[in-house]
Every structure is written in structure tokens, then in C-alpha cells.
Design a protein around this motif. Sequence first.
Motif, mmCIF file in Angstrom:
data_model
loop_
_atom_site.group_PDB
_atom_site.id
_atom_site.type_symbol
_atom_site.label_atom_id
_atom_site.label_comp_id
_atom_site.label_asym_id
_atom_site.label_seq_id
_atom_site.Cartn_x
_atom_site.Cartn_y
_atom_site.Cartn_z
ATOM 1 N N LEU A 234 50.854 37.570 34.295
ATOM 2 C CA LEU A 234 50.774 37.244 32.618
ATOM 3 C C LEU A 234 50.062 36.340 32.456
ATOM 4 O O LEU A 234 48.834 36.020 31.546
ATOM 5 N N HIS A 235 50.342 35.207 32.838
ATOM 6 C CA HIS A 235 49.752 33.715 32.222
ATOM 7 C C HIS A 235 48.580 33.793 32.698
ATOM 8 O O HIS A 235 47.701 33.810 31.822
ATOM 9 N N ASN A 236 47.884 33.829 34.347
ATOM 10 C CA ASN A 236 46.727 33.920 34.603
ATOM 11 C C ASN A 236 45.896 34.756 34.507
ATOM 12 O O ASN A 236 44.797 34.723 34.411
ATOM 13 N N ASN A 237 46.410 35.768 33.830
ATOM 14 C CA ASN A 237 45.468 37.089 33.161
ATOM 15 C C ASN A 237 44.562 36.451 32.278
ATOM 16 O O ASN A 237 43.969 36.395 31.803
ATOM 17 N N LYS A 238 45.440 35.817 30.913
ATOM 18 C CA LYS A 238 45.310 35.040 30.020
ATOM 19 C C LYS A 238 44.063 33.965 30.073
ATOM 20 O O LYS A 238 43.279 33.720 29.181
ATOM 21 N N ILE A 239 43.710 33.042 31.262
ATOM 22 C CA ILE A 239 43.025 31.899 31.877
ATOM 23 C C ILE A 239 42.804 31.916 32.889
ATOM 24 O O ILE A 239 41.767 30.985 33.083
ATOM 25 N N THR A 240 42.815 32.923 33.997
ATOM 26 C CA THR A 240 42.473 33.211 34.586
ATOM 27 C C THR A 240 40.269 32.780 35.179
ATOM 28 O O THR A 240 39.804 34.193 33.668
ATOM 29 N N ASN A 241 40.080 32.770 35.612
ATOM 30 C CA ASN A 241 38.271 33.214 35.777
ATOM 31 C C ASN A 241 37.205 33.327 36.629
ATOM 32 O O ASN A 241 36.945 33.762 36.637
ATOM 33 N N HIS A 242 38.808 34.657 37.460
ATOM 34 C CA HIS A 242 38.636 35.774 38.544
ATOM 35 C C HIS A 242 39.536 37.578 38.382
ATOM 36 O O HIS A 242 39.727 37.049 36.703
ATOM 37 N N THR A 243 39.641 37.845 38.698
ATOM 38 C CA THR A 243 40.216 39.134 38.947
ATOM 39 C C THR A 243 41.387 39.170 38.152
ATOM 40 O O THR A 243 42.192 38.186 38.195
ATOM 41 N N VAL A 244 41.187 39.657 36.657
ATOM 42 C CA VAL A 244 42.045 40.404 36.543
ATOM 43 C C VAL A 244 42.888 41.287 37.312
ATOM 44 O O VAL A 244 42.115 42.330 36.830
ATOM 45 N N ILE A 245 44.648 41.624 37.142
ATOM 46 C CA ILE A 245 44.996 42.097 37.492
ATOM 47 C C ILE A 245 45.776 43.191 36.483
ATOM 48 O O ILE A 245 46.453 42.715 35.941
ATOM 49 N N ASN A 246 45.498 44.596 36.716
ATOM 50 C CA ASN A 246 46.128 45.597 35.409
ATOM 51 C C ASN A 246 47.300 45.863 36.147
ATOM 52 O O ASN A 246 47.894 46.800 35.728
ATOM 53 N N LEU A 247 48.156 44.588 35.211
ATOM 54 C CA LEU A 247 49.186 44.553 35.618
ATOM 55 C C LEU A 247 50.221 46.180 34.395
ATOM 56 O O LEU A 247 50.293 45.756 33.685
ATOM 57 N N LYS A 248 50.997 46.917 34.772
ATOM 58 C CA LYS A 248 51.886 47.717 34.175
ATOM 59 C C LYS A 248 52.362 47.982 34.412
ATOM 60 O O LYS A 248 53.407 48.774 33.337
ATOM 61 N N GLY A 249 53.102 47.791 35.222
ATOM 62 C CA GLY A 249 55.330 48.022 35.319
ATOM 63 C C GLY A 249 55.392 47.205 36.180
ATOM 64 O O GLY A 249 55.136 47.161 37.376
ATOM 65 N N VAL A 250 57.650 47.177 36.109
ATOM 66 C CA VAL A 250 57.918 46.490 37.423
ATOM 67 C C VAL A 250 59.085 47.152 37.557
ATOM 68 O O VAL A 250 59.049 48.050 36.202
#
Length: 487
Positions: A234-250
Motif C-alpha cells: 500500500l505504501h509503495n503503490n502511492k510512490i512507486t514508478n513501476h507496477t501498482v499491485i492491485n491489493l484488495k484483501g488479506v
Amino acid sequence: MKGALVLYLTLICLVASATQCYGEHGYYGYDPLAKFFKAPSLRKSVNHVNKELDSEYSPVYIGPQDGLKAADKITALPGEPKGVNFDQYSGYVTVDPKAGRALFYYFAESQNPSTKPLVLWLNGGPGCSSLGAGAMNELGPFRVTKGGKMLWKNPYAWNNVANIIFLESPAGVGFSYSNTSSDYITGDTKSAADAYTFLVNWLERFPEYKTRDFLMTGESYAGHYVPQLAQLILHNNKITNHTVINLKGVAIGNGYYDIEAQANGSYDYYWTHALISDEIHHGIVSNCNFSSADPPTEACQAYQSQANSAIGNIDNDNIYAPLCSSNTPPWINAYDPCSFNYSYTYLNTPAVQKSLHANTTGIPGPWETCNGYIGSNWDDEPDTVLPLIKELTSSGISVWLYSGDTDSVCSVTTTRYALNKLGLSVKTPWYAWYTQDEVGGYAVEYENLTFVTVRGAGHLVPSYQPARALTLFASFLDRKLPPSNHS
């Protein structure tokens, strides 16, 4: 941390020689609660879950992936049944080329992969294999027959409803390895970082899954692995410059979340399930303070010793299950207490290792269910991950915790005590849920978190109650509560 981690969850996977972790008492072997609670001076943790992650993104290694998906495809596993109608892949993803560190995975696609979500499964330990446990003995498409030569189809496999990655993590577990020996001294932070690097590279290898819904699940020490990796995603999705991992649940089964809840809940579970006497339980309650880092009193230690002696020779993973012995008959489509022995034999067969593309020269000995060295050299672990779980509940993703109710290792009681610490409001009150016209367990929905029990299941829920586990998992994927009627 080398206290709660090593002496509670890891020592149960220590082996004196290069043999499988699974022993006569089950997956973990024996119950080291007494040793765990006698070592508060070792309870030194790195409470990184309470710190803000760095605001700047640290780039992860992304290696070339051309041609690797095709190379990873499994033609057929030795002894697999006829009529396999889904694709399988396995191989390595390099997470640190300088250190020579690579993580091994097994991927079972669904029969209709383009319509199903992507799910990552993580076994715990720490130091235990998601291939040998999760894939071969719990929720994977196959189980191993007695003798370790043939496979039979698991009708309740989770790849019926999702595409499942089984990751052997961290390096040193199963077929995963490093060419740098110091990598085998590891912990929570490094494991989460490597798992994240694995995912980013894996999605480059399998680009058709980049935009797919992604969910994570696991059990036991995955109570740490899953929320820590979820926070990093979730953290890296906000600031990454590559693939955003579409996390929906744990979703986490029989997890280890909080050291105080673990201690109090374990002994209360023993007492409420008639494993220890009233006198021993009263002695522990009166003399032990598990919220304190001070050394336990002599009286506390004495009652702990009495408790662990009183429990006797049972499988702590499932207090009502039989033990594995030479007289245990072969079981089909039911729980077999010797099943880990079969998968150990199967995964150490050269033809099987070749079909899996396993690099056996990278590991020091035979494939093992659990690597005790990894656990005994675990160098960071927070006393609690509850702040992380609370952070996830407010993130918009679905959070499910589930518990087999016959497990004494990470019992339903310890999970309920951990949940009480979160102070969540009840949205849907406790109710019985059903599958196959029977009560499958009980569920309660809190604000942004669902807790589900699985009736008659032990530490490895899909092993003991495969049909109920699949119903629970399908409900989690659909973001619907388990069914409350017989239909």
C-alpha cells in the motif's frame, strides 16, 4: 527478536538433522510454550510496525523476465492424475542478484485463469515451506499418496476459484536460497522487502496479471508476514514508478499477532478445552504476568511446566487428531496425520525436483518442510502487529482473520484476545455459518474486519476441513460473509 519468535513458533520446527519438520505431533512437532514464556529477557523486538515508513520510495531490483514464464511452465508433475485442466508453473525469481538471493514459487492457475483473481499464499514458521505445507498438504490442487510417489486430485483446491502463488520465503526455506550465507540471518523487515521484490518481478514475468485483483492469505506466522507485506504494498503503490499491485484483501488463518494475547489465550484455551486442570490454570493466572518483560517468578515457571506436562502426547496443531504412526492407515479425501511424510519423500525425488525446475545445488541438503536455522536466527519481530492490522482495516481493503477451533498452537482464543485489543465495533453479530448442510463454524463482522471460525479444524485449516475452508475462501474472495443458511 529471538524470544517469542524462536522459542514459541520456531523451535517447533527445529530438526536435529536434515529431516522433515513434520513429526509425530504434527506440522510443527511439539509445543515449546514453557520455553517461550521462560525467556522474557530475550523479548527484544524491532517494533517497526509502529513507525512511519519512509516517505521516499527505495527502488527495488527488477530483472529481465523475457522467456522465463515459458521456461517455468510445468509439463507434468510425476505421478499427477489424468485430466489436469489447468496450467502450472514453478521456478525462481531473483530478488538480489549481487547476493545471489532467489525465491522459489509454485503457481497453480485456475481452470479459467482470466476470470479469477490472483492470490499469494504464505506459510509461517518462520522458516516453513508454502510448497510442502500449503500446496501439498492444504489448499493446493494435489495431495501426495502414501509412499510419496503419486498425487491425487484435491477436490477442494483453492485454485478452483483463484490463481494461487505458493511462495517459499524467505531465502533458505524450501528450494529458495542465497549465495550469501549472511542472508540466512533474517527477520520480518527483510522478508517483507524480498516478498515485495518477488511480486514486482513476478508480475513482469506474468504481465497478464498486472491489473488483476490481488489478495494475500496464509497462516500461523503469516500473521506477521501478510500484514507487513500488505503495508509495504500500500505504501509503495502511492510512490512507486513501476507496477501498482492491485491489493484488495488479506486473510490470515490461526495467526500469531500479539505476544500477550498469545500467552494468555494459549493457557486459557488449554483450560477451556480440558487439557489442564483448574488448579494449574488458576496457578498460571495468579502467578504469571505475560504483559511484563520482567523474568517470570519461580511459581509461574512451575505452573507452566505442570501445564505442558499435563497436556501429554497429542498433536498440538489439532488436539483431537490422531498421531502419525506405523499403524496409521492410508486416508483418501480425509485428513491423514502422516501426510507431511509423503510430501517430504515426493519433493526430495529427483524427477519431481527436475519437473519443478528446482536448483538443488543452491540448498545445503535435502528439501525440508521447515528450516530450523532460519527461525533460530530470526533477528527482528515486533511484539504485536495489531497496529498494522488496524491500519489495514482503515485502508479500504478487506481484512479477514479465521481460526480452526481445535488448534492449540495459535488458538481461536488467542485470536479473540488479540481482536479485543483492537476495540472494533460489531457490524454483524456472531452467527453460525453453513456448508454442506452443516455448521461450518461461526462468524462476526466488525467494522472493516471479519472474524470466522472453522469448526473441527486445526492449525492448518484446509488440511482438516477442506470443504469448509473452500467455502470460507470463496466468501472472502466475493467479499461476502459466509452463508448463514443450509443452502
